[in-house]
Design a protein around this motif. Structure first.
Motif, mmCIF file in Angstrom:
data_model
loop_
_atom_site.group_PDB
_atom_site.id
_atom_site.type_symbol
_atom_site.label_atom_id
_atom_site.label_comp_id
_atom_site.label_asym_id
_atom_site.label_seq_id
_atom_site.Cartn_x
_atom_site.Cartn_y
_atom_site.Cartn_z
ATOM 1 N N CYS A 124 0.839 -1.206 0.000
ATOM 2 C CA CYS A 124 0.000 0.000 0.000
ATOM 3 C C CYS A 124 0.870 1.251 0.000
ATOM 4 C CB CYS A 124 -0.940 -0.017 1.206
ATOM 5 S SG CYS A 124 -2.178 -1.324 1.161
ATOM 6 N N PHE A 125 1.982 1.213 -0.700
ATOM 7 C CA PHE A 125 2.871 2.373 -0.775
ATOM 8 C C PHE A 125 3.419 2.512 -2.193
ATOM 9 C CE2 PHE A 125 5.627 -1.207 0.239
ATOM 10 C CZ PHE A 125 6.719 -1.023 -0.586
ATOM 11 N N ILE A 176 -5.501 -12.601 7.902
ATOM 12 C CA ILE A 176 -5.338 -11.210 8.310
ATOM 13 C C ILE A 176 -4.674 -10.488 7.145
ATOM 14 C CG2 ILE A 176 -4.155 -9.596 9.860
ATOM 15 C CD1 ILE A 176 -4.182 -11.782 11.991
ATOM 16 N N TYR A 177 -5.275 -9.393 6.705
ATOM 17 C CA TYR A 177 -4.646 -8.589 5.659
ATOM 18 C C TYR A 177 -3.707 -7.585 6.319
ATOM 19 C CZ TYR A 177 -7.927 -10.722 2.459
ATOM 20 O OH TYR A 177 -8.621 -11.648 1.713
ATOM 21 N N CYS A 178 -2.460 -7.617 5.888
ATOM 22 C CA CYS A 178 -1.414 -6.771 6.475
ATOM 23 C C CYS A 178 -1.042 -5.703 5.444
ATOM 24 C CB CYS A 178 -0.214 -7.638 6.836
ATOM 25 S SG CYS A 178 1.064 -6.789 7.751
ATOM 26 N N ALA A 179 -1.537 -4.493 5.661
ATOM 27 C CA ALA A 179 -1.301 -3.398 4.721
ATOM 28 C C ALA A 179 0.060 -2.767 5.004
ATOM 29 C CB ALA A 179 -2.408 -2.362 4.849
ATOM 30 N N ASN A 180 0.995 -2.947 4.086
ATOM 31 C CA ASN A 180 2.358 -2.436 4.246
ATOM 32 C C ASN A 180 2.432 -1.030 3.654
ATOM 33 O OD1 ASN A 180 5.066 -2.278 4.802
ATOM 34 N ND2 ASN A 180 5.712 -3.605 3.115
ATOM 35 N N ASP A 200 -5.141 6.642 7.193
ATOM 36 C CA ASP A 200 -5.122 5.620 6.147
ATOM 37 C C ASP A 200 -5.044 6.273 4.773
ATOM 38 O OD1 ASP A 200 -5.387 3.671 8.060
ATOM 39 O OD2 ASP A 200 -7.549 3.403 7.763
ATOM 40 N N ASN A 201 -4.126 5.778 3.932
ATOM 41 C CA ASN A 201 -4.124 6.264 2.552
ATOM 42 C C ASN A 201 -5.225 5.532 1.768
ATOM 43 O OD1 ASN A 201 -3.123 3.755 1.543
ATOM 44 N ND2 ASN A 201 -1.011 4.386 1.949
ATOM 45 N N ASP A 202 -5.398 5.922 0.510
ATOM 46 C CA ASP A 202 -6.495 5.366 -0.290
ATOM 47 C C ASP A 202 -6.342 3.859 -0.482
ATOM 48 O OD1 ASP A 202 -7.598 7.861 -0.497
ATOM 49 O OD2 ASP A 202 -6.786 8.285 -2.500
ATOM 50 N N VAL A 233 2.582 5.841 8.365
ATOM 51 C CA VAL A 233 2.507 5.353 9.741
ATOM 52 C C VAL A 233 2.514 6.526 10.716
ATOM 53 C CG1 VAL A 233 3.808 4.170 11.562
ATOM 54 C CG2 VAL A 233 3.452 3.054 9.375
ATOM 55 N N VAL A 234 3.414 7.458 10.490
ATOM 56 C CA VAL A 234 3.545 8.615 11.394
ATOM 57 C C VAL A 234 2.286 9.483 11.352
ATOM 58 C CG1 VAL A 234 4.825 10.738 11.858
ATOM 59 C CG2 VAL A 234 6.062 8.640 11.250
#
Length: 363
Positions: free
Chosen positions: A104-105, A200-204, A215-217, A210-211
């Protein structure tokens, strides 16, 4: 408890694995960097054990642990053998639950196997490969069961359920989305379907995301999809988690505070894993050690004792128990007993998370 970390190549699986286990799994900017699954064991953080150690002046703490499998990146066509897919799918079959890492980046320096960032497309690619693999297995099982249906009521019921599963898979949906009663659930679980495993979905995400705490899109897309499966989402930054893992405990806490975080992504992931698999921990304490024991929610006292030693379950008499928070409020077991807060429970007692227990048995 074995958890498999899966995802497309280059989404951050091995980076996360390194952070989780400090095992130094190879992490590189090209597909199929991981072929054989790296396996790491990580202790489950539990501050209750630290309090009990001080209370009992114990010599050591023994924490419960989770095994993480870093499974190589799946690609489109894995169920047909693409990208060593069959080998990777067999590794997923061995785990109790799936940690599905989703990129997600944006980062032009890290290649994406599909050429673009698209979390929902990535999720669909992985899920469809699991579904295709399950579909082939269900087809074989249907053909086998169909030969047994003549005059066999149980075989008829099994065939009907198998055909229901096939219909769901043919719609491109995971088996875990099915509505099942208790008996049906037990049967489907026994099939060990890949798409039935809890996930579990782990959104990286990036360090900045994070800071910011917003949540981004991409993360919003993942959360919306996960909600349709009643699945959890944990938002992490693999790079930050790797930095945290290299610090000592005091420095780690200061680093988290500097970032404005209450806990690490790993701690969130472990907590979600426990919830996903319906696990709890009961505690034992004494001058030699304090220890956490992992059991499934709903476990009765004799079976919980069997986690410590089979003799305890076989010769179970009763258990002395008190919940952790009550014990902590009194400051010692002696004070809690004097106040009548320590209970004697029998064979039908269902153990609760945080129970501090002393088993009585005779063999």
């Amino acid at each position: 408890m074995k958890l498999g970390i899966v995802g497309l190549p280059n989404v951050g699986k091995s980076t996360l694995f390194n952070a989780i286990t400090k095992a130094g799994a190879e992490s590189a900017n090209y597909p199929f960097c991981t072929i054989e699954p790296n396996i790491g064991v990580v202790s489950v953080p539990d501050t209750r054990l630290d309090v009990l150690r001080d209370m009992y002046d114990s010599k050591k703490i023994v924490r419960t642990a989770i095994e993480f499998y870093d499974i190589a990146g799946l690609v489109r066509g894995a169920s047909k053998g693409e990208g060593l897919g069959n080998q990777f799918l067999s590794h997923i079959r061995e785990v109790a639950a799936i940690i599905h890492v989703v990129r997600c980046f944006e980062d032009e320096n890290v290649v994406h196997v599909e050429g673009k960032i698209g979390p929902l497309d990535d999720i669909e690619t992985i899920n469809l490969e699991l579904i295709f693999s399950d579909g082939e297995m269900i087809d074989r099982r249907i053909a086998k069961t169909a030969k047994q249906v003549k005059g066999d009521k149980s075989a008829i019921q099994e065939l009907e359920l198998l055909e229901r599963i096939k219909a769901v898979l043919d719609e491109g949906k995971s088996a875990r989305t099915m509505s099942l009663n208790e008996e049906e659930y037990a049967f489907v679980k026994s099939l060990n379907l890949l798409s039935f495993k809890p996930v579990i979905y782990c959104a990286n995400v990036s360090e900045d995301d994070v800071v910011s705490g917003v949540d981004n899109d991409y993360v919003a897309e993942v959360k919306n999809f996960a909600a349709s499966e009643d699945a959890d989402v944990v938002v992490i930054c693999g790079k930050i988690e790797q930095e945290i893992a290299e610090l000592e405990d005091e420095d780690r806490l200061a680093f988290l505070q500097e970032l404005g975080l209450k806990e690490s992504g790993l701690d969130q992931l472990i907590r979600s894993s426990y919830h996903l698999l319906e696990l709890i921990s009961f505690l034992t304490a004494g001058p030699q050690e304090v220890r956490a024991w992992t059991i499934r929610r709903g476990t009765k006292a004799p079976q919980a004792g069997g986690k410590i030693h089979s003799d305890i379950e076989r010769g179970f008499i009763r258990v002395e128990t008190i919940d952790y928070e009550t014990l902590r409020s009194f400051g010692s077991m002696a004070a809690a007993k004097e106040a009548g807060k320590v209970r004697l429970e029998g064979k039908e007692y269902i153990v609760q998370d945080g129970d501090v227990m002393l088993f009585r048995f005779n063999v």
